[in-house]
Design an enzyme around this catalytic site. Structure first.
Site, short mmCIF file in Angstrom:
data_model
loop_
_atom_site.label_atom_id
_atom_site.label_comp_id
_atom_site.label_asym_id
_atom_site.label_seq_id
_atom_site.Cartn_x
_atom_site.Cartn_y
_atom_site.Cartn_z
N ASP A 119 19.19 37.30 -51.84
CA ASP A 119 20.39 37.38 -52.68
C ASP A 119 20.06 38.13 -53.96
O ASP A 119 18.91 38.16 -54.40
CB ASP A 119 20.86 35.97 -53.08
CG ASP A 119 21.59 35.24 -51.95
OD1 ASP A 119 21.97 35.88 -50.95
OD2 ASP A 119 21.77 34.01 -52.08
N ARG A 130 23.26 43.93 -48.02
CA ARG A 130 24.57 43.27 -48.21
C ARG A 130 25.18 43.90 -49.46
O ARG A 130 24.54 43.91 -50.51
CB ARG A 130 24.42 41.77 -48.42
CG ARG A 130 25.76 41.11 -48.80
CD ARG A 130 25.60 39.72 -49.38
NE ARG A 130 25.00 38.81 -48.43
CZ ARG A 130 24.24 37.76 -48.76
NH1 ARG A 130 23.99 37.51 -50.03
NH2 ARG A 130 23.74 36.98 -47.84
C1 LIG Z 1 28.56 36.59 -47.99
C2 LIG Z 1 28.56 36.80 -49.47
C3 LIG Z 1 27.37 36.81 -50.17
C4 LIG Z 1 27.35 37.03 -51.54
N1 LIG Z 1 26.16 37.17 -52.19
C5 LIG Z 1 26.15 37.50 -53.50
C6 LIG Z 1 24.94 37.81 -54.18
O1 LIG Z 1 23.85 37.81 -53.61
N2 LIG Z 1 25.01 38.13 -55.50
C7 LIG Z 1 26.20 38.17 -56.18
O2 LIG Z 1 26.20 38.49 -57.38
N3 LIG Z 1 27.36 37.86 -55.56
C8 LIG Z 1 27.37 37.54 -54.25
N4 LIG Z 1 28.55 37.29 -53.62
C9 LIG Z 1 29.79 37.07 -54.42
C10 LIG Z 1 30.53 38.36 -54.64
O3 LIG Z 1 29.79 39.16 -55.53
C11 LIG Z 1 31.92 38.12 -55.24
O4 LIG Z 1 31.83 37.41 -56.41
C12 LIG Z 1 32.86 37.34 -54.34
O5 LIG Z 1 32.69 37.70 -53.00
C13 LIG Z 1 34.32 37.61 -54.74
O6 LIG Z 1 34.59 39.00 -54.63
P1 LIG Z 1 35.55 39.60 -53.49
O7 LIG Z 1 34.96 40.89 -53.04
O8 LIG Z 1 35.80 38.61 -52.45
O9 LIG Z 1 36.86 40.02 -54.29
P2 LIG Z 1 37.84 39.17 -55.19
O10 LIG Z 1 38.80 40.14 -55.71
O11 LIG Z 1 37.10 38.33 -56.16
O12 LIG Z 1 38.55 38.19 -54.15
C14 LIG Z 1 39.51 38.65 -53.23
C15 LIG Z 1 40.33 37.44 -52.81
O13 LIG Z 1 39.50 36.53 -52.09
C16 LIG Z 1 39.80 35.19 -52.44
N5 LIG Z 1 38.63 34.57 -53.08
C17 LIG Z 1 37.54 35.19 -53.61
N6 LIG Z 1 36.65 34.29 -54.06
C18 LIG Z 1 37.18 33.07 -53.81
C19 LIG Z 1 36.75 31.72 -54.02
N7 LIG Z 1 35.58 31.44 -54.60
N8 LIG Z 1 37.56 30.72 -53.62
C20 LIG Z 1 38.73 30.96 -52.99
N9 LIG Z 1 39.20 32.21 -52.78
C21 LIG Z 1 38.44 33.24 -53.17
C22 LIG Z 1 40.99 35.24 -53.37
O14 LIG Z 1 42.14 35.17 -52.59
C23 LIG Z 1 40.86 36.61 -53.98
O15 LIG Z 1 42.08 37.10 -54.43
C24 LIG Z 1 28.59 37.14 -52.24
C25 LIG Z 1 29.79 37.13 -51.54
C26 LIG Z 1 29.79 36.97 -50.17
C27 LIG Z 1 31.11 37.02 -49.45
#
Ligand SMILES: Cc1cc2nc3c(=O)[nH]c(=O)nc-3n(C[C@H](O)[C@H](O)[C@H](O)COP(=O)(O)OP(=O)(O)OC[C@H]3O[C@@H](n4cnc5c(N)ncnc54)[C@H](O)[C@@H]3O)c2cc1C
Length: 304
Positions: A123, A174
């Site tokens: 991560d 990722r």
């Molecule tokens: C498999 C995976 C691994 C990850 N690993 C890392 C990492 O190693 N380092 C790092 O900094 N970040 C990591 N992240 C987190 C990532 O950086 C984002 O913060 C997170 O995925 C939200 O961004 P989004 O692209 O979904 O867009 P967003 O615009 O934030 O979300 C799009 C939509 O998804 C839904 N949504 C998003 N988050 C949530 C939530 N928590 N609860 C409910 N609904 C939600 C909402 O409907 C939102 O409108 C990871 C995410 C995923 C999916």
């Protein structure tokens, strides 16, 4: 507004309430909990990546506990024939204690994974760890270890440069937006700029021939991801989508139904608190909904 206010004061809430609000994001506290959730996901055609919760360990002994926990996870994955790999946080393996300690712990985890043909995703944490994380990843690859991948964050201005620097390794990446609070000097803050950089980075990774885990719940980026993998003529085995446990399950089901590979991030463990706060800060609506529901029930109970 109210939701955001609730999220800001969450750290002052009793842990039991934060736990209740964040239940959907965490498999439970034990390996058995994680296995049960992964089995359910596998039955729905979804793969998993299991994360042992425990960032920022404070002693060598704590880091060894994490290494042991990953060993238990690999044994469980094999025993129960689960379709799952693991994700690790380098601060949990001791990055903030000593680089060499972290390196030795990471080597143990990656070698153990290799014994059963499994894979370890490193991560990406906050920007104070980015360079060392990528350096460690490179060192492992230079040692000939192939069953390891890393994460790049689209909000970081440096990510495109990092892709170019890693290109010769054909890294397994990722790509996500990034969750930590970073200063504007090093990270994009504007929502559209982050999206734009996500697409630019994804394009570059695919162009370089990397295997990419497209980790997002953003409908726009999911459809851009589908467009780009189709443009590059990739088969479904040459990339995957990734989502977090408990987030946008309908969208996840749609991806699987359409034949895409999807991996769900499944965290478990005793140290669920920091992870839960981050997830709730991403989506204040959930905190607001559950907190007001709980308060309503408490208020209702008191008024009877
Ligand atoms: C498999 C995976 C691994 C990850 N690993 C890392 C990492 O190693 N380092 C790092 O900094 N970040 C990591 N992240 C987190 C990532 O950086 C984002 O913060 C997170 O995925 C939200 O961004 P989004 O692209 O979904 O867009 P967003 O615009 O934030 O979300 C799009 C939509 O998804 C839904 N949504 C998003 N988050 C949530 C939530 N928590 N609860 C409910 N609904 C939600 C909402 O409907 C939102 O409108 C990871 C995410 C995923 C999916």
């Amino acid at each position: 507004m109210l939701d955001r206010a609730i999220v800001r004061v969450l750290p002052a809430f009793p842990r039991s309430l934060v736990r209740r609000i964040s239940d959907r994001y965490i498999a439970g506290t034990t390996v058995a909990d994680a296995c049960r959730v992964v089995k359910e996901l596998n039955d729905q055609g979804k793969m998993a990546t299991i994360d042992v919760l425990g960032e920022e360990t404070r002693s060598r002994r704590e880091t060894l506990d994490i290494v042991r926990a990953y060993h238990d996870v690999f044994e469980a994955i094999e025993r129960e024939r689960l379709d799952a790999n693991v994700s690790v946080k380098l601060t949990a393996l001791g990055l903030n204690l000593a680089y060499e300690l972290c390196r030795a712990n990471l080597l143990k985890v990656v070698r153990h994974a290799g014994e059963s043909g499994n894979f370890v995703r490193i991560d990406m944490e906050d920007s104070s760890t980015t360079s060392e994380t990528l350096e460690l990843y490179r060192e492992l690859r230079d040692e000939g270890l192939e069953n390891v991948g890393v994460v790049l964050q689209a909000y970081m201005r440096r990510s495109l440069r990092d892709i170019h620097a890693l290109a010769s390794l054909r890294p397994n990446i990722r790509l996500c937006k990034g969750i930590y609070v970073e200063p504007p000097l090093i990270a994009y803050h504007d929502y559209e700029e982050v999206r734009r950089n996500f697409i630019v980075c994804l394009q570059e990774l695919l162009q370089t021939g990397c295997y990419v885990g497209i980790a997002t719940h953003d409908e726009f980026l999911i459809s851009e991801g589908k467009r780009l993998v189709a443009e590059h003529g990739l088969t479904h085995e040459q990339y995957e989508f990734q989502m977090l446990l408990g987030v946008r399950e309908l969208a996840a089901n749609r991806l699987v139904r359409d034949g895409h590979r999807l991996r769900i991030y499944v965290p478990f463990g005793e140290h669920w608190y920091d992870y839960s706060l981050r997830r709730l800060q991403e989506n204040p609506k959930i905190a607001g909904y559950v907190a007001s529901d709980t308060l309503n029930r408490l208020f209702g109970a008191n008024s009877r």
